[in-house]
Motif scaffolding. Structure first.
Motif, PDB file in Angstrom:
ATOM      1  N   ALA A 144       3.066  -2.916   2.129  1.00 43.49           N
ATOM      2  CA  ALA A 144       4.471  -2.546   1.912  1.00 43.49           C
ATOM      3  C   ALA A 144       5.370  -3.102   3.002  1.00 43.49           C
ATOM      4  N   GLU A 145       4.788  -3.320   4.197  1.00 44.98           N
ATOM      5  CA  GLU A 145       5.566  -3.867   5.311  1.00 44.98           C
ATOM      6  C   GLU A 145       5.694  -5.396   5.235  1.00 44.98           C
ATOM      7  N   GLY A 146       5.000  -6.021   4.286  1.00 41.50           N
ATOM      8  CA  GLY A 146       5.100  -7.469   4.125  1.00 41.50           C
ATOM      9  C   GLY A 146       4.052  -8.274   4.852  1.00 41.50           C
ATOM     10  N   THR A 147       3.095  -7.625   5.501  1.00 47.51           N
ATOM     11  CA  THR A 147       2.037  -8.348   6.210  1.00 47.51           C
ATOM     12  C   THR A 147       0.847  -8.578   5.287  1.00 47.51           C
ATOM     13  N   LEU A 148       0.133  -9.669   5.526  1.00 40.07           N
ATOM     14  CA  LEU A 148      -1.027 -10.008   4.706  1.00 40.07           C
ATOM     15  C   LEU A 148      -2.160  -9.017   4.970  1.00 40.07           C
ATOM     16  N   SER A 149      -2.705  -8.450   3.914  1.00 41.44           N
ATOM     17  CA  SER A 149      -3.796  -7.478   4.039  1.00 41.44           C
ATOM     18  C   SER A 149      -5.138  -8.184   3.857  1.00 41.44           C
ATOM     19  N   PRO A 150      -5.986  -8.218   4.890  1.00 41.65           N
ATOM     20  CA  PRO A 150      -7.302  -8.845   4.754  1.00 41.65           C
ATOM     21  C   PRO A 150      -8.151  -8.206   3.668  1.00 41.65           C
TER      22      PRO A 150
END
Length: 249
Positions: free
Chosen positions: A96-102
Protein backbone atom coordinates in the motif's frame (compact mmCIF):
# COMPACT_ATOMS: atom_id res chain seq x y z
CA UNK A 1 1.83 -7.44 -25.59
CA UNK A 2 3.89 -8.86 -22.70
CA UNK A 3 2.76 -12.36 -23.66
CA UNK A 4 3.78 -11.86 -27.31
CA UNK A 5 7.14 -10.19 -26.66
CA UNK A 6 8.27 -12.65 -24.01
CA UNK A 7 7.17 -15.61 -26.14
CA UNK A 8 8.96 -14.35 -29.24
CA UNK A 9 12.12 -13.59 -27.24
CA UNK A 10 12.17 -17.15 -25.89
CA UNK A 11 11.65 -18.58 -29.39
CA UNK A 12 14.60 -16.56 -30.68
CA UNK A 13 16.82 -17.99 -27.96
CA UNK A 14 15.49 -21.51 -28.62
CA UNK A 15 16.80 -21.48 -32.19
CA UNK A 16 20.34 -21.36 -30.78
CA UNK A 17 19.90 -23.55 -27.70
CA UNK A 18 17.82 -26.39 -29.16
CA UNK A 19 20.93 -28.40 -30.26
CA UNK A 20 22.08 -28.34 -26.63
CA UNK A 21 18.63 -29.56 -25.62
CA UNK A 22 18.95 -32.49 -28.05
CA UNK A 23 22.35 -33.39 -26.58
CA UNK A 24 21.05 -33.01 -23.00
CA UNK A 25 18.04 -35.24 -23.69
CA UNK A 26 20.12 -38.06 -25.13
CA UNK A 27 22.76 -37.90 -22.41
CA UNK A 28 20.05 -38.02 -19.73
CA UNK A 29 18.47 -41.10 -21.33
CA UNK A 30 21.79 -42.88 -21.80
CA UNK A 31 22.19 -45.80 -19.35
CA UNK A 32 18.66 -45.42 -18.00
CA UNK A 33 18.24 -47.82 -15.02
CA UNK A 34 21.53 -49.57 -15.86
CA UNK A 35 24.49 -49.78 -13.52
CA UNK A 36 27.59 -47.78 -14.54
CA UNK A 37 29.90 -49.82 -16.75
CA UNK A 38 27.19 -52.23 -17.93
CA UNK A 39 26.10 -50.29 -21.00
CA UNK A 40 27.75 -48.79 -24.06
CA UNK A 41 28.32 -45.03 -23.78
CA UNK A 42 27.41 -43.53 -27.13
CA UNK A 43 27.91 -40.01 -25.79
CA UNK A 44 30.99 -39.50 -23.60
CA UNK A 45 30.54 -35.75 -23.09
CA UNK A 46 28.82 -32.73 -24.60
CA UNK A 47 31.35 -32.22 -27.39
CA UNK A 48 31.50 -35.92 -28.24
CA UNK A 49 27.69 -36.01 -28.34
CA UNK A 50 27.60 -33.11 -30.82
CA UNK A 51 30.09 -34.85 -33.10
CA UNK A 52 28.41 -38.25 -32.81
CA UNK A 53 24.91 -36.94 -33.56
CA UNK A 54 26.12 -34.84 -36.47
CA UNK A 55 28.13 -37.73 -37.92
CA UNK A 56 25.57 -40.53 -37.54
CA UNK A 57 22.19 -38.78 -37.65
CA UNK A 58 23.26 -35.77 -39.70
CA UNK A 59 23.60 -32.12 -38.76
CA UNK A 60 19.85 -31.55 -39.10
CA UNK A 61 19.33 -33.98 -36.20
CA UNK A 62 20.79 -31.36 -33.86
CA UNK A 63 17.59 -29.39 -34.40
CA UNK A 64 15.23 -32.30 -33.82
CA UNK A 65 12.05 -31.34 -32.02
CA UNK A 66 12.51 -27.69 -32.96
CA UNK A 67 8.84 -27.09 -33.81
CA UNK A 68 7.43 -28.30 -30.46
CA UNK A 69 10.40 -26.66 -28.71
CA UNK A 70 9.46 -23.29 -30.21
CA UNK A 71 5.80 -23.79 -29.35
CA UNK A 72 6.73 -24.83 -25.82
CA UNK A 73 8.98 -21.82 -25.29
CA UNK A 74 6.40 -19.43 -26.72
CA UNK A 75 3.60 -20.86 -24.60
CA UNK A 76 5.52 -21.41 -21.37
CA UNK A 77 7.51 -18.18 -21.33
CA UNK A 78 4.67 -16.18 -22.82
CA UNK A 79 2.42 -17.26 -19.96
CA UNK A 80 5.14 -17.09 -17.29
CA UNK A 81 6.65 -13.72 -18.13
CA UNK A 82 3.44 -12.28 -19.51
CA UNK A 83 1.45 -13.10 -16.38
CA UNK A 84 4.18 -11.69 -14.16
CA UNK A 85 4.29 -8.55 -16.30
CA UNK A 86 0.55 -8.08 -15.97
CA UNK A 87 0.78 -8.51 -12.20
CA UNK A 88 3.54 -5.92 -12.08
CA UNK A 89 1.69 -3.47 -14.32
CA UNK A 90 -1.45 -3.90 -12.21
CA UNK A 91 0.41 -2.97 -9.04
CA UNK A 92 -0.10 -6.38 -7.45
CA UNK A 93 3.57 -6.65 -6.47
CA UNK A 94 3.66 -3.49 -4.38
CA UNK A 95 2.48 -2.74 -0.89
CA UNK A 96 0.00 0.00 0.00
CA UNK A 97 2.99 2.29 0.58
CA UNK A 98 4.21 1.69 -3.00
CA UNK A 99 7.29 -0.39 -2.19
CA UNK A 100 8.04 -3.67 -3.96
CA UNK A 101 7.03 -6.66 -1.84
CA UNK A 102 9.47 -9.60 -2.11
CA UNK A 103 6.77 -11.99 -0.89
CA UNK A 104 4.22 -10.87 -3.48
CA UNK A 105 6.86 -10.88 -6.18
CA UNK A 106 7.92 -14.44 -5.33
CA UNK A 107 4.30 -15.62 -5.14
CA UNK A 108 3.44 -14.07 -8.51
CA UNK A 109 6.55 -15.59 -10.10
CA UNK A 110 5.78 -19.02 -8.66
CA UNK A 111 2.15 -18.91 -9.81
CA UNK A 112 3.13 -17.78 -13.30
CA UNK A 113 5.78 -20.49 -13.48
CA UNK A 114 3.34 -23.22 -12.44
CA UNK A 115 0.79 -22.10 -15.04
CA UNK A 116 3.37 -22.04 -17.81
CA UNK A 117 4.85 -25.43 -16.88
CA UNK A 118 1.43 -27.10 -16.56
CA UNK A 119 0.15 -25.90 -19.93
CA UNK A 120 3.47 -26.55 -21.67
CA UNK A 121 4.02 -30.07 -20.28
CA UNK A 122 2.26 -32.01 -23.11
CA UNK A 123 4.31 -30.14 -25.71
CA UNK A 124 7.51 -30.82 -23.75
CA UNK A 125 6.72 -34.54 -23.86
CA UNK A 126 6.41 -34.48 -27.66
CA UNK A 127 9.64 -32.52 -27.88
CA UNK A 128 11.46 -35.09 -25.76
CA UNK A 129 10.21 -37.98 -27.89
CA UNK A 130 11.39 -36.30 -31.09
CA UNK A 131 14.78 -35.28 -29.68
CA UNK A 132 15.43 -38.84 -28.47
CA UNK A 133 14.84 -40.33 -31.93
CA UNK A 134 18.15 -41.54 -33.33
CA UNK A 135 19.76 -44.06 -35.63
CA UNK A 136 19.87 -47.58 -34.13
CA UNK A 137 23.63 -47.52 -33.50
CA UNK A 138 23.43 -44.46 -31.23
CA UNK A 139 19.86 -44.76 -29.90
CA UNK A 140 19.26 -44.35 -26.17
CA UNK A 141 16.07 -44.71 -24.16
CA UNK A 142 12.73 -45.76 -25.63
CA UNK A 143 12.38 -44.88 -29.30
CA UNK A 144 9.03 -43.40 -30.31
CA UNK A 145 8.47 -43.42 -34.05
CA UNK A 146 6.49 -40.20 -34.33
CA UNK A 147 5.90 -39.22 -37.93
CA UNK A 148 3.61 -36.37 -38.86
CA UNK A 149 3.67 -37.08 -42.57
CA UNK A 150 4.83 -40.14 -44.55
CA UNK A 151 8.14 -39.77 -46.42
CA UNK A 152 7.97 -37.77 -49.68
CA UNK A 153 4.40 -36.69 -48.95
CA UNK A 154 3.09 -33.59 -50.72
CA UNK A 155 2.03 -32.36 -47.27
CA UNK A 156 5.68 -31.93 -46.29
CA UNK A 157 6.20 -29.56 -49.20
CA UNK A 158 2.99 -27.71 -48.36
CA UNK A 159 3.96 -27.16 -44.71
CA UNK A 160 7.48 -26.10 -45.69
CA UNK A 161 6.02 -23.64 -48.18
CA UNK A 162 3.74 -22.18 -45.50
CA UNK A 163 6.70 -21.60 -43.20
CA UNK A 164 8.78 -20.06 -45.98
CA UNK A 165 5.83 -17.80 -46.84
CA UNK A 166 5.99 -16.31 -43.33
CA UNK A 167 9.74 -15.78 -43.66
CA UNK A 168 9.35 -14.09 -47.04
CA UNK A 169 6.67 -11.72 -45.76
CA UNK A 170 8.72 -10.76 -42.69
CA UNK A 171 11.77 -10.06 -44.86
CA UNK A 172 10.05 -8.32 -47.75
CA UNK A 173 7.24 -6.24 -46.20
CA UNK A 174 9.46 -3.21 -45.34
CA UNK A 175 10.68 -3.07 -48.94
CA UNK A 176 7.14 -3.59 -50.21
CA UNK A 177 5.90 -0.68 -48.07
CA UNK A 178 8.68 1.55 -49.37
CA UNK A 179 8.18 0.56 -53.01
CA UNK A 180 4.45 1.30 -52.73
CA UNK A 181 5.17 4.74 -51.30
CA UNK A 182 7.86 5.50 -53.88
CA UNK A 183 5.50 4.62 -56.73
CA UNK A 184 2.65 6.62 -55.16
CA UNK A 185 4.50 9.80 -54.13
CA UNK A 186 3.72 13.11 -55.87
CA UNK A 187 6.26 14.37 -58.41
CA UNK A 188 7.35 17.73 -59.79
CA UNK A 189 7.26 18.82 -63.42
CA UNK A 190 10.43 16.82 -64.17
CA UNK A 191 9.02 13.64 -62.59
CA UNK A 192 11.23 13.87 -59.51
CA UNK A 193 9.70 12.62 -56.26
CA UNK A 194 8.67 15.29 -53.78
CA UNK A 195 8.68 13.12 -50.64
CA UNK A 196 11.55 10.66 -51.00
CA UNK A 197 14.95 10.90 -52.69
CA UNK A 198 15.19 7.14 -53.12
CA UNK A 199 14.91 3.74 -51.51
CA UNK A 200 17.24 4.39 -48.58
CA UNK A 201 15.70 7.78 -47.84
CA UNK A 202 12.21 6.27 -47.83
CA UNK A 203 13.33 3.51 -45.45
CA UNK A 204 14.99 5.95 -43.07
CA UNK A 205 12.11 8.43 -43.06
CA UNK A 206 9.53 5.72 -42.44
CA UNK A 207 11.54 4.15 -39.62
CA UNK A 208 12.34 7.50 -37.99
CA UNK A 209 8.82 8.97 -38.11
CA UNK A 210 6.54 5.91 -37.91
CA UNK A 211 8.79 3.51 -36.02
CA UNK A 212 9.56 -0.12 -36.73
CA UNK A 213 5.88 -1.01 -36.95
CA UNK A 214 5.47 1.52 -39.72
CA UNK A 215 7.76 -0.65 -41.81
CA UNK A 216 5.28 -3.50 -41.45
CA UNK A 217 2.05 -1.74 -42.31
CA UNK A 218 -0.27 -4.02 -44.24
CA UNK A 219 1.67 -7.16 -43.24
CA UNK A 220 -1.57 -9.12 -42.85
CA UNK A 221 -2.68 -8.25 -46.37
CA UNK A 222 0.85 -8.95 -47.59
CA UNK A 223 0.76 -12.47 -46.23
CA UNK A 224 -2.68 -13.22 -47.64
CA UNK A 225 -1.33 -12.04 -50.99
CA UNK A 226 2.28 -13.22 -50.87
CA UNK A 227 1.82 -16.19 -48.55
CA UNK A 228 -0.53 -18.15 -50.81
CA UNK A 229 1.57 -17.18 -53.83
CA UNK A 230 4.74 -18.53 -52.18
CA UNK A 231 2.96 -21.62 -50.87
CA UNK A 232 1.41 -22.50 -54.21
CA UNK A 233 4.57 -21.70 -56.18
CA UNK A 234 6.76 -23.97 -54.04
CA UNK A 235 4.08 -26.64 -53.85
CA UNK A 236 3.57 -26.78 -57.62
CA UNK A 237 7.33 -26.64 -58.17
CA UNK A 238 7.88 -29.60 -55.87
CA UNK A 239 5.08 -31.63 -57.45
CA UNK A 240 6.22 -30.88 -61.01
CA UNK A 241 9.78 -31.85 -60.09
CA UNK A 242 8.53 -35.10 -58.54
CA UNK A 243 6.53 -35.92 -61.68
CA UNK A 244 9.50 -35.09 -63.91
CA UNK A 245 11.88 -37.41 -62.06
CA UNK A 246 9.20 -40.12 -61.82
CA UNK A 247 8.55 -40.31 -65.57
CA UNK A 248 12.06 -39.58 -66.85
CA UNK A 249 13.85 -42.36 -64.99
Amino acid sequence: MDFLMSGLAACGACLFTNPLEVVKTRMQLQGELQAPGTYRRHYRNVFHAFITIGKVDGLAALQKGLAPALLYQFLMNGIRLGTYGLAEAGGCLHTAEGTLSPVRSAAAGALAGVMGAYLGSPIYMVKTHLQAQAATEIAVGHQYNHQIFPPHSWKVALVAAMVSGIAVVLAMTPFDVVSTRLYNQPTDARGKGLMYRGLLDALLQTARIEGIWGMYKGIGASYFRLGPHTILSLFFWDQLRTLYYTYTK
